[in-house]
Write an enzyme that holds these catalytic residues in place. Structure first.
Site, PDB file in Angstrom:
ATOM      1  N   ALA A 168       0.808  -1.238   0.000  1.00 46.49           N
ATOM      2  CA  ALA A 168       0.000   0.000   0.000  1.00 46.49           C
ATOM      3  C   ALA A 168       0.836   1.281   0.000  1.00 46.49           C
ATOM      4  CB  ALA A 168      -1.009   0.034   1.143  1.00 46.49           C
ATOM      5  N   ALA A 169       2.168   1.170  -0.133  1.00 49.16           N
ATOM      6  CA  ALA A 169       2.986   2.397  -0.192  1.00 49.16           C
ATOM      7  C   ALA A 169       2.591   3.229  -1.420  1.00 49.16           C
ATOM      8  CB  ALA A 169       4.466   2.054  -0.232  1.00 49.16           C
ATOM      9  N   GLY A 170       2.401   2.545  -2.549  1.00 47.20           N
ATOM     10  CA  GLY A 170       2.005   3.247  -3.771  1.00 47.20           C
ATOM     11  C   GLY A 170       0.628   3.884  -3.616  1.00 47.20           C
ATOM     12  N   ASP A 171      -0.295   3.175  -2.994  1.00 49.55           N
ATOM     13  CA  ASP A 171      -1.652   3.704  -2.802  1.00 49.55           C
ATOM     14  C   ASP A 171      -1.622   4.919  -1.869  1.00 49.55           C
ATOM     15  OD1 ASP A 171      -2.586   1.533  -4.317  1.00 49.55           O
ATOM     16  OD2 ASP A 171      -2.732   0.265  -2.536  1.00 49.55           O
TER      17      ASP A 171
HETATM   18  O1  RIB Z   1      -1.646  -2.047  -3.453  1.00 48.23           O
HETATM   19  C1  RIB Z   1      -1.761  -2.941  -2.380  1.00 48.23           C
HETATM   20  C2  RIB Z   1      -2.990  -3.783  -2.527  1.00 48.23           C
HETATM   21  O2  RIB Z   1      -2.846  -4.608  -3.657  1.00 48.23           O
HETATM   22  C3  RIB Z   1      -3.254  -4.731  -1.391  1.00 48.23           C
HETATM   23  O3  RIB Z   1      -3.989  -4.145  -0.347  1.00 48.23           O
HETATM   24  C4  RIB Z   1      -3.973  -5.894  -2.073  1.00 48.23           C
HETATM   25  O4  RIB Z   1      -5.305  -5.996  -1.737  1.00 48.23           O
HETATM   26  C5  RIB Z   1      -3.775  -5.658  -3.559  1.00 48.23           C
HETATM   27  O5  RIB Z   1      -4.919  -5.188  -4.140  1.00 48.23           O
END
Ligand code: RIB
Length: 323
Positions: free
Chosen positions: A262-265
Site C-alpha cells: 500500500a505504499a504506492g496507494d
Molecule cells: O496495493 C496494495 C494492494 O494490492 C493490497 O492491499 C492488495 O489488496 C492488492 O490489491
C-alpha cells in the site's frame, strides 16, 4: 475555506471520487518466501482491509478529502468488514455495489523479513463492478470533484466508462495503471495525471525506467501521449515527476521498511489531495513521498496509511534535482 481548493465540499474539503477494488488482505508473515515444493511454518496470519481502490480512498480521506468510493463487494462477512472500515474513515461507500453471487475480493499477501511482499489477488466481486455512464447520480458525484482516481484491479471497460464521464463533466482523471496493463487508445486523451512504477512505465512506453535518468526519459515519452503530469515511482529511489515545465527527481526518505504493501496507494492519495488543495506538483510529490515513507514502517495495507498530521510532522525529503 482555503481559496485554491479544487472541487471543495461545503466544509472546504476537496471532493475526490475513487473507482477501484476492495479486497480483504490475508497477510502472512514469513521469514522468507517458500521455494516451489517447500512447506514453510509462517509466523502469523492477520486479515486487514486492502485493495488498491480501498487503500487509495483511505489515503485521500486521511489526508482530509471528502471521498466517495465506487466498487463492489460480496454479500459476506469480508464485504461487511470492508464497508465498516470505510465508514470509520468517513468514506461515502453508497457507490459500492453488493454482488449476491460473487464473494468479496481477497489478496494473499506474503511479507518476508526483508519487507518484500508477494501478492496474489482473487478478484471475486471486483470483476463485476459496473459503471453506468448514463447514471445521473454518478455524473453528480463527479461534477465539481477535484479528481477521479482509478487503477486496474477493476475491469478496464468500467475504468474507461468512468473516465469518459469524468472528462465530460470536467473532473480530472488520475490513473494508476496497476497491475500493469496496456491502455486502450481512447483512455490517453482523458488523463490529467498518470502515476506508474518502473514496470508499468516500461509496459506503457517501451523504455526502461529503473534509474532516475531512465525514468525521466520514460516520463517524457508518456507525456507525449498527451498526459499533463506523469510520476514514475522508484521505491527506495524516490520518484521522477514530469510536467510542462520540466522533469525532476525527488529523492526518497531513508526509513527502515517492514512492509511496502500500500505504499504506492498511500502516495497516490497524498499526491491527489495535495494537488486538490491547490499546491504545486512538486509539493504534492514530496508530500506523497513522506506519506509512503511512513506507510512502509508498519505492516498491513489500510492500518499503515498515515493521516495528514503524521505526514506534516515527519521528516522532509532531500531537495529535488532537475533532470
Ligand atoms: O496495493 C496494495 C494492494 O494490492 C493490497 O492491499 C492488495 O489488496 C492488492 O490489491
Amino acid at each position: 475555506m482555503a481559496k485554491n481548493v479544487l472541487g471543495a465540499d461545503k466544509s472546504g474539503r476537496p471532493r475526490i471520487v475513487v473507482l477501484g477494488s476492495l479486497n480483504m488482505d490475508l497477510v502472512l508473515r514469513v521469514a522468507h518466501a517458500p521455494e516451489a515444493g517447500e512447506t514453510l511454518n509462517g509466523r502469523s496470519m492477520t486479515t486487514v482491509p486492502g485493495g488498491k481502490g480501498g487503500n487509495q480512498a483511505v489515503s485521500c480521506a486521511r489526508q482530509g478529502a471528502a471521498v466517495s468510493l465506487l466498487g463492489r463487494v460480496g454479500a459476506d462477512v469480508y464485504g461487511q468488514a470492508l464497508r465498516q472500515a470505510l465508514t470509520c474513515d468517513g468514506i461515502d461507500h453508497t457507490g459500492v455495489q453488493t454482488d449476491a453471487q460473487q464473494p468479496t475480493g481477497v489478496a494473499l499477501v506474503m511479507v518476508d523479513d526483508d519487507a518484500q511482499n508477494r501478492i496474489v489477488v482473487i478478484a471475486g466481486a471486483n470483476a463485476g463492478v459496473e459503471v453506468d455512464a448514463r447514471d445521473p447520480d454518478l455524473a453528480q458525484r463527479l461534477r465539481g470533484a477535484a479528481f477521479l482516481l482509478a487503477q486496474f484491479e477493476t475491469p478496464l471497460a468500467q475504468v474507461v466508462a468512468a473516465a469518459v464521464l469524468a472528462h465530460r463533466v470536467g473532473c480530472k482523471v488520475l490513473l494508476n495503471p496497476s497491475p500493469a496493463q496496456a491502455l486502450p487508445i481512447e483512455l490517453w486523451p482523458l488523463l490529467d495525471t498518470l502515476v506508474v512504477n518502473e514496470v508499468e512505465a516500461r509496459l506503457l512506453c517501451g523504455l526502461p525506467a529503473d534509474t532516475p535518468a531512465q525514468a525521466a526519459a520514460a516520463a517524457r515519452a508518456l507525456r507525449e501521449r498527451g498526459v499533463a503530469r506523469v510520476v514514475v515511482t522508484l521505491g527506495a529511489d524516490g520518484a521522477v515527476a514530469a510536467d510542462a515545465l520540466s522533469c525532476r527527481h525527488h529523492p526518497a526518505l531513508a526509513v527502515k521498511a517492514v512492509d511496502t504493501t500500500a505504499a504506492g496507494d498511500t502516495f497516490l492519495g497524498a499526491l491527489a489531495v495535495t494537488l486538490a488543495n491547490g499546491q504545486s506538483f512538486d509539493d504534492a510529490v514530496r508530500h506523497g513521498i513522506r506519506a509512503a515513507a511512513l506507510c512502509v514502517t508498519k505492516v498491513g495495507a489500510q492500518p499503515s496509511i498515515p493521516d495528514r498530521n503524521a505526514v506534516l510532522q515527519s521528516a522532509l525529503p532531500p531537495d529535488w534535482i532537475s533532470l
